[in-house]
Design a protein around this motif. Structure first.
Motif, PDB file in Angstrom:
ATOM      1  N   PHE A 458      33.947  46.780  47.266  1.00 58.61           N
ATOM      2  CA  PHE A 458      33.271  48.075  47.395  1.00 58.61           C
ATOM      3  C   PHE A 458      32.788  48.293  48.824  1.00 58.61           C
ATOM      4  CE2 PHE A 458      32.454  46.519  43.028  1.00 58.61           C
ATOM      5  CZ  PHE A 458      33.199  47.466  42.350  1.00 58.61           C
ATOM      6  N   ASP A 459      32.861  49.553  49.275  1.00 62.55           N
ATOM      7  CA  ASP A 459      32.375  49.885  50.613  1.00 62.55           C
ATOM      8  C   ASP A 459      30.855  49.833  50.686  1.00 62.55           C
ATOM      9  OD1 ASP A 459      34.990  50.250  51.238  1.00 62.55           O
ATOM     10  OD2 ASP A 459      34.905  52.443  51.372  1.00 62.55           O
ATOM     11  N   ASP A 460      30.180  50.126  49.575  1.00 67.42           N
ATOM     12  CA  ASP A 460      28.727  50.078  49.501  1.00 67.42           C
ATOM     13  C   ASP A 460      28.357  49.288  48.246  1.00 67.42           C
ATOM     14  OD1 ASP A 460      28.045  51.853  51.771  1.00 67.42           O
ATOM     15  OD2 ASP A 460      29.072  53.360  50.540  1.00 67.42           O
ATOM     16  N   PRO A 461      27.190  48.675  48.228  1.00 66.23           N
ATOM     17  CA  PRO A 461      26.828  47.845  47.070  1.00 66.23           C
ATOM     18  C   PRO A 461      26.614  48.671  45.811  1.00 66.23           C
ATOM     19  CG  PRO A 461      24.987  48.006  48.607  1.00 66.23           C
ATOM     20  CD  PRO A 461      26.168  48.634  49.281  1.00 66.23           C
ATOM     21  N   LEU A 462      26.964  48.076  44.665  1.00 64.12           N
ATOM     22  CA  LEU A 462      26.666  48.661  43.368  1.00 64.12           C
ATOM     23  C   LEU A 462      25.186  48.496  43.063  1.00 64.12           C
ATOM     24  CD1 LEU A 462      29.647  47.249  41.250  1.00 64.12           C
ATOM     25  CD2 LEU A 462      29.427  49.554  42.186  1.00 64.12           C
ATOM     26  N   PRO A 463      24.656  49.191  42.068  1.00 65.38           N
ATOM     27  CA  PRO A 463      23.284  48.890  41.630  1.00 65.38           C
ATOM     28  C   PRO A 463      23.170  47.407  41.263  1.00 65.38           C
ATOM     29  CG  PRO A 463      24.057  50.925  40.627  1.00 65.38           C
ATOM     30  CD  PRO A 463      25.227  50.348  41.342  1.00 65.38           C
ATOM     31  N   GLY A 464      22.266  46.741  41.875  1.00 66.28           N
ATOM     32  CA  GLY A 464      22.160  45.298  41.703  1.00 66.28           C
ATOM     33  C   GLY A 464      22.638  44.555  42.924  1.00 66.28           C
ATOM     34  N   GLY A 465      23.286  45.276  43.900  1.00 65.38           N
ATOM     35  CA  GLY A 465      23.640  44.662  45.168  1.00 65.38           C
ATOM     36  C   GLY A 465      25.017  44.045  45.241  1.00 65.38           C
ATOM     37  N   ARG A 466      25.841  44.165  44.226  1.00 63.69           N
ATOM     38  CA  ARG A 466      27.154  43.534  44.256  1.00 63.69           C
ATOM     39  C   ARG A 466      28.117  44.334  45.125  1.00 63.69           C
ATOM     40  NH1 ARG A 466      29.122  41.925  38.303  1.00 63.69           N
ATOM     41  NH2 ARG A 466      30.772  41.059  39.633  1.00 63.69           N
ATOM     42  N   LEU A 467      28.889  43.629  45.956  1.00 66.06           N
ATOM     43  CA  LEU A 467      29.908  44.247  46.793  1.00 66.06           C
ATOM     44  C   LEU A 467      31.321  43.959  46.300  1.00 66.06           C
ATOM     45  CD1 LEU A 467      28.460  43.627  50.372  1.00 66.06           C
ATOM     46  CD2 LEU A 467      28.778  45.835  49.243  1.00 66.06           C
ATOM     47  N   SER A 468      31.441  43.185  45.233  1.00 66.79           N
ATOM     48  CA  SER A 468      32.764  42.882  44.690  1.00 66.79           C
ATOM     49  C   SER A 468      32.642  42.651  43.193  1.00 66.79           C
ATOM     50  CB  SER A 468      33.360  41.641  45.374  1.00 66.79           C
ATOM     51  OG  SER A 468      32.565  40.486  45.109  1.00 66.79           O
ATOM     52  N   ASP A 512      32.763  42.665  29.219  1.00 68.54           N
ATOM     53  CA  ASP A 512      31.887  43.754  29.625  1.00 68.54           C
ATOM     54  C   ASP A 512      32.407  44.369  30.923  1.00 68.54           C
ATOM     55  OD1 ASP A 512      29.884  45.533  30.016  1.00 68.54           O
ATOM     56  OD2 ASP A 512      28.348  44.043  30.539  1.00 68.54           O
ATOM     57  N   GLN A 513      32.755  45.630  30.886  1.00 71.71           N
ATOM     58  CA  GLN A 513      33.296  46.332  32.050  1.00 71.71           C
ATOM     59  C   GLN A 513      32.438  47.533  32.440  1.00 71.71           C
ATOM     60  OE1 GLN A 513      37.607  47.058  31.347  1.00 71.71           O
ATOM     61  NE2 GLN A 513      37.412  45.533  29.690  1.00 71.71           N
ATOM     62  N   SER A 514      31.246  47.604  31.877  1.00 78.13           N
ATOM     63  CA  SER A 514      30.396  48.762  32.126  1.00 78.13           C
ATOM     64  C   SER A 514      29.947  48.849  33.582  1.00 78.13           C
ATOM     65  CB  SER A 514      29.177  48.728  31.204  1.00 78.13           C
ATOM     66  OG  SER A 514      28.432  47.529  31.416  1.00 78.13           O
ATOM     67  N   MET A 515      29.960  47.707  34.285  1.00 78.11           N
ATOM     68  CA  MET A 515      29.521  47.745  35.682  1.00 78.11           C
ATOM     69  C   MET A 515      30.640  48.200  36.627  1.00 78.11           C
ATOM     70  SD  MET A 515      31.238  44.869  35.176  1.00 78.11           S
ATOM     71  CE  MET A 515      30.083  44.035  34.106  1.00 78.11           C
ATOM     72  N   LEU A 516      31.870  48.303  36.137  1.00 77.16           N
ATOM     73  CA  LEU A 516      32.997  48.674  36.992  1.00 77.16           C
ATOM     74  C   LEU A 516      33.075  50.187  37.128  1.00 77.16           C
ATOM     75  CD1 LEU A 516      35.752  46.244  35.663  1.00 77.16           C
ATOM     76  CD2 LEU A 516      34.220  45.932  37.621  1.00 77.16           C
ATOM     77  N   PRO A 517      33.185  50.708  38.348  1.00 78.55           N
ATOM     78  CA  PRO A 517      33.378  52.154  38.528  1.00 78.55           C
ATOM     79  C   PRO A 517      34.747  52.577  37.986  1.00 78.55           C
ATOM     80  CG  PRO A 517      32.610  51.115  40.562  1.00 78.55           C
ATOM     81  CD  PRO A 517      33.013  50.010  39.635  1.00 78.55           C
TER      82      PRO A 517
END
Length: 782
Positions: A458-468, A512-517
């Motif tokens: 990811f170009d910017d972090p997800l909620p929770g700070g994950r970049l991948s 669980d794939q709910s965190m994936l855009p």
């Protein structure tokens, strides 16, 4: 006495038939030197003269040379000069083109001379006319003075007048290019001059030609009076261009152009439209489109290059110009409307060699926004790289009959962050699968194993700070079916009836794939094409956790002689053994153990009739959730009626209910008042009704409406079409289009081209006189 003899043996009179000669089609390919050696035959009541010098024929005179035949009351033929002088009732037939007059002086092989008080008729178009004089320049060129020109069929009535006629001081006829050029003329319709013609070119066949195309006039409540004058440039057999200046009194002047090309290894088209300083928008307006496809040779095989780019100047362009022939597309339904507002800019490279194939794709969208109905722009792909390895079963070298393939994809998704709460990303995806089909005449069994692997950066972090993020999932499926056959008889007709039960099981464990855009994924429609698939989603951002069994059956009625399908009936339903917890964002968990029932039918009992229906039925609440029923009746040319009913209720995938009725038709009207004539050649012309109505039962109003009348005479076609199209949720546009088509000459239109509108919107519409056969020259053989 009737005499016939070759001139080289004029002294030997007799009535033997002339010798065999090459067919007219072959003679056209003969070079001039060989044509000059063709024999000349003369015939008449009385012949006199000297062999190889001259001949004089009195009474029923006839001269034949190659594909040229001359008849007259009297004729003198000068052999060394190859010159014929004829008077009386003179008639010429040159390869099917006919001329008649009172006085002829012509070099026969060169076809050079003049004809006085002439009448003429051309084979290819049936056009005919009269002239004070015809000057023959050569076999392919002539000039007609004080001439008339029409394609209307002459009757035996003494007072006959053509429905339309062109009167001109001078008409040049070019049989090489199949083009006529008229000067100082006027076009009359029903005896009334409707268009002065200072200079115009017109076709003598369906061959392409350069020149001005018929102008288009229109009156729009917003743009004012509109006038467009296209010019067609036939550059070469494989290249052409169209240039169209246009005037809109309230907007200004615009210029549009289109260039097309076709080469052995590449083809394409370029189009552009420019309007400097639109007075209503107070800005410059422009649009352009480019299409190109090409095969590039490389040491590893050919590489296909494809370009498809559309761009416009502003968000209002689709609303202001699409209906008026804009190069970005045509108006119509909501689907087409959205397509007009999503303009692609795409380039691709494609390569394949043996079991390997690869593609590199760049896709960038231009989204034309409407403040009242905004569109979320799709993600751009900058770039997308895809590779596939799919060897033949023998290529695996295991001798087990396995089908295997590997797909790998890398995509960089990019979009304006104002429209998305999720970051842009680079996604890598791989799918490896192997299956072993077991096939037999009575059925099949195909087990399949798939492995999905996905990775995100990811170009910017997800909620929770994950970049991948990453995901690996296996899928197992088992597809099986049987085929039973029997002889059957229904309604006095014999059939081969089949019964084809099918069972499809698939299992994918839960992750669980709910965190994936979500970048390119959507829930698939529930229909017969998707009910036997492993994944409930299209795209690669969601892999459904399935543990379900699909059961279905199909029966078909096949013609035992041709194998054509006369009828088809099918049913299918899913049995879910556990909840589907992987869903699209915001969608609920799928917990129903039994899905809706799919019912389908297709009937083509005769070529004229057709019926297709699909129904989605919910057995729990006893309601039909979605239905599509379409029927057509097409008993012959220019006779077609189609109707479609579509209904869908609110479901997990559909938030807006809808009910629509769509009716389209093209049908002759003459029989309504007892006129059974089937061709305009039998008398008066024929009337046709044509149109399409799209009615929203939900809103109780017509969404899109096209209603028209067509009139077909022996030599002209008239059209009037009323079109009302829904442009947005609260606005629509209405226009009236008129057209006069003078067969074999030209078309005059008021407003947009109604013929193009009918072809685009009316199902199975067939243009009147479309694909009319070109007459053989033997139809006027002398």
């Amino acid at each position: 006495m009737l005499c016939s003899a070759p001139l080289a043996a004029l002294a030997q009179t007799g009535d033997a038939p002339p010798p065999l000669r090459a067919s007219p089609e072959l003679q056209e390919a003969l070079p001039p030197a060989i044509r000059a050696q063709q024999p000349v035959f003369v015939r008449g009541d009385q012949l006199s003269g000297q062999p190889d010098v001259e001949a004089t024929i009195e009474g029923n005179a006839e001269l034949r040379r190659g594909d040229t035949v001359i008849h007259a009351d009297r004729m003198h033929y000068d052999v060394p000069a190859d010159r014929a002088r004829a008077s009386g009732h003179v008639r010429i037939n040159n390869a099917g083109n006919r001329y008649a007059g009172t006085l002829l002086d012509m070099e026969v092989d060169a076809f050079h001379g003049f004809f006085s008080d002439a009448r003429y008729r051309f084979l290819a178009t049936g056009a005919h006319g009269e002239a004070a004089r015809v000057d023959f320049i050569d076999r392919d060129h002539s000039v007609v003075h004080q001439a008339t020109y029409t394609t209307c069929q002459r009757t035996d009535e003494a007072t006959w007048q053509p429905d339309w006629i062109l009167r001109a001081r001078r008409i040049e006829l070019d049989q090489t290019e199949d083009v006529g050029y008229a000067e100082a003329g006027v076009l009359e319709f029903k005896g009334v001059p409707i268009l002065p013609v200072p200079a115009i070119s017109f076709p003598l066949s369906d061959k392409r030609k350069s020149g001005l195309l018929p102008p288009t006039f229109g009156l729009d409540s917003v743009s004012g009076f509109e006038y467009a004058q296209p010019y067609y440039w036939n550059i070469a057999p494989n290249r052409d261009a169209t240039i169209t200046p246009m005037l809109m009194t309230r907007r200004g002047v615009s210029l549009a152009g289109e260039f097309r090309y076709l080469e052995p290894s590449y083809s394409g088209e370029l189009a552009a439209q420019v309007m400097p300083n639109d007075s209503l928008r107070q800005r410059d307006r422009w649009a352009w489109r480019g299409l190109h496809s090409q095969v590039l040779p490389t040491p590893l095989g050919g590489v296909g290059l494809g370009l498809n780019i559309r761009r416009v100047s502003d968000d209002d362009y689709w609303r202001d110009f699409t209906q008026r022939g804009s190069i970005v597309g045509g108006g119509g339904s909501a689907t087409r409307q959205q397509a007009e507002r999503l303009l692609s800019g795409e380039g691709s490279l494609n390569w394949a060699l043996g079991a390997n194939s690869a593609s590199l794709r760049v896709l960038k969208w231009q989204t034309l926004q409407d403040p009242l109905a905004p569109i979320t722009p799709p993600y751009d792909r900058l770039p997308q790289l895809h590779w596939r390895f799919a060897p033949a079963p023998s290529g695996l070298g295991l001798g087990l009959g396995l089908d295997a393939s590997v797909d790998a994809d890398y995509t960089h998704f990019s979009a304006d962050r104002r429209w998305y709460a999720q970051p842009n990303a680079r996604r890598g995806y791989a799918l490896a699968q192997v299956s072993r089909p077991f096939l037999a005449p009575a059925g099949f069994v195909t087990p399949r194993l798939q492995l999905h692997a996905t990775s995100y950066q990811f170009d910017d972090p997800l909620p929770g700070g994950r970049l991948s993020a990453s995901r690996v999932l296996p899928t197992f499926s088992l597809d099986s079916g049987l085929v039973f056959e029997r002889d059957a008889n229904f309604f006095g007709r014999s059939f081969l009836q089949t019964l084809e039960p099918r069972a499809f099981y698939t299992y994918t464990p839960y992750r669980d794939q709910s965190m994936l855009p979500v970048y390119d994924t959507a829930a698939m429609d529930f229909n017969f094409a998707t009910v036997y698939t492993e994944n409930a989603f299209g795209g690669n951002d969601r892999i459904a956790d399935n543990n379900l069994l699909t059961l279905g059956a199909t029966t078909r009625l096949l013609d035992p002689d041709t194998g054509a399908e006369a009828a088809r009936f099918g049913i299918a339903q899913r049995l879910r053994f556990s909840d589907q917890r992987v869903t699209m964002p915001g969608a609920p968990v799928v917990s129903e153990r039994l899905s809706d029932v799919l019912l389908g039918a297709g009937i083509n009992w005769t070529p004229a009739w057709g019926l297709d229906a699909t129904v989605q039925y919910n057995p729990k609440n006893g309601e039909f959730m979605r239905s599509t029923v379409a029927a057509r009746y097409s008993p012959g040319a220019y006779r077609t009626v189609s109707a479609a009913y579509r209904m869908q209720k609110v479901t997990d995938l559909i938030t807006v209910p809808d009910k629509q009725l769509d009716i389209g038709w093209q049908w002759p009207l003459n029989r309504l008042w007892g006129d059974d004539r089937t061709s305009p050649a039998q008398g008066a012309g024929r009337w046709y009704s044509v149109g399409r109505l799209n009615y929203s039962l939900q809103d109780r109003k017509l969404v899109d409406t096209i209603i028209g009348l067509e009139y077909e005479s022996c030599c002209w076609i008239g059209r009037v079409v009323l079109e009302r199209l829904q442009r947005s949720l609260d606005s629509s546009s209405t226009r009236v289009m008129l057209q006069l088509e003078f067969l074999g000459f030209s078309r005059l239109s008021l407003g947009a081209n109604p013929l193009a509108t009918l072809r685009q919107h009316v199902p199975r519409y067939q243009g009147l006189r479309e694909n009319a056969p070109v007459p053989s020259r033997f139809s006027q053989y002398d």
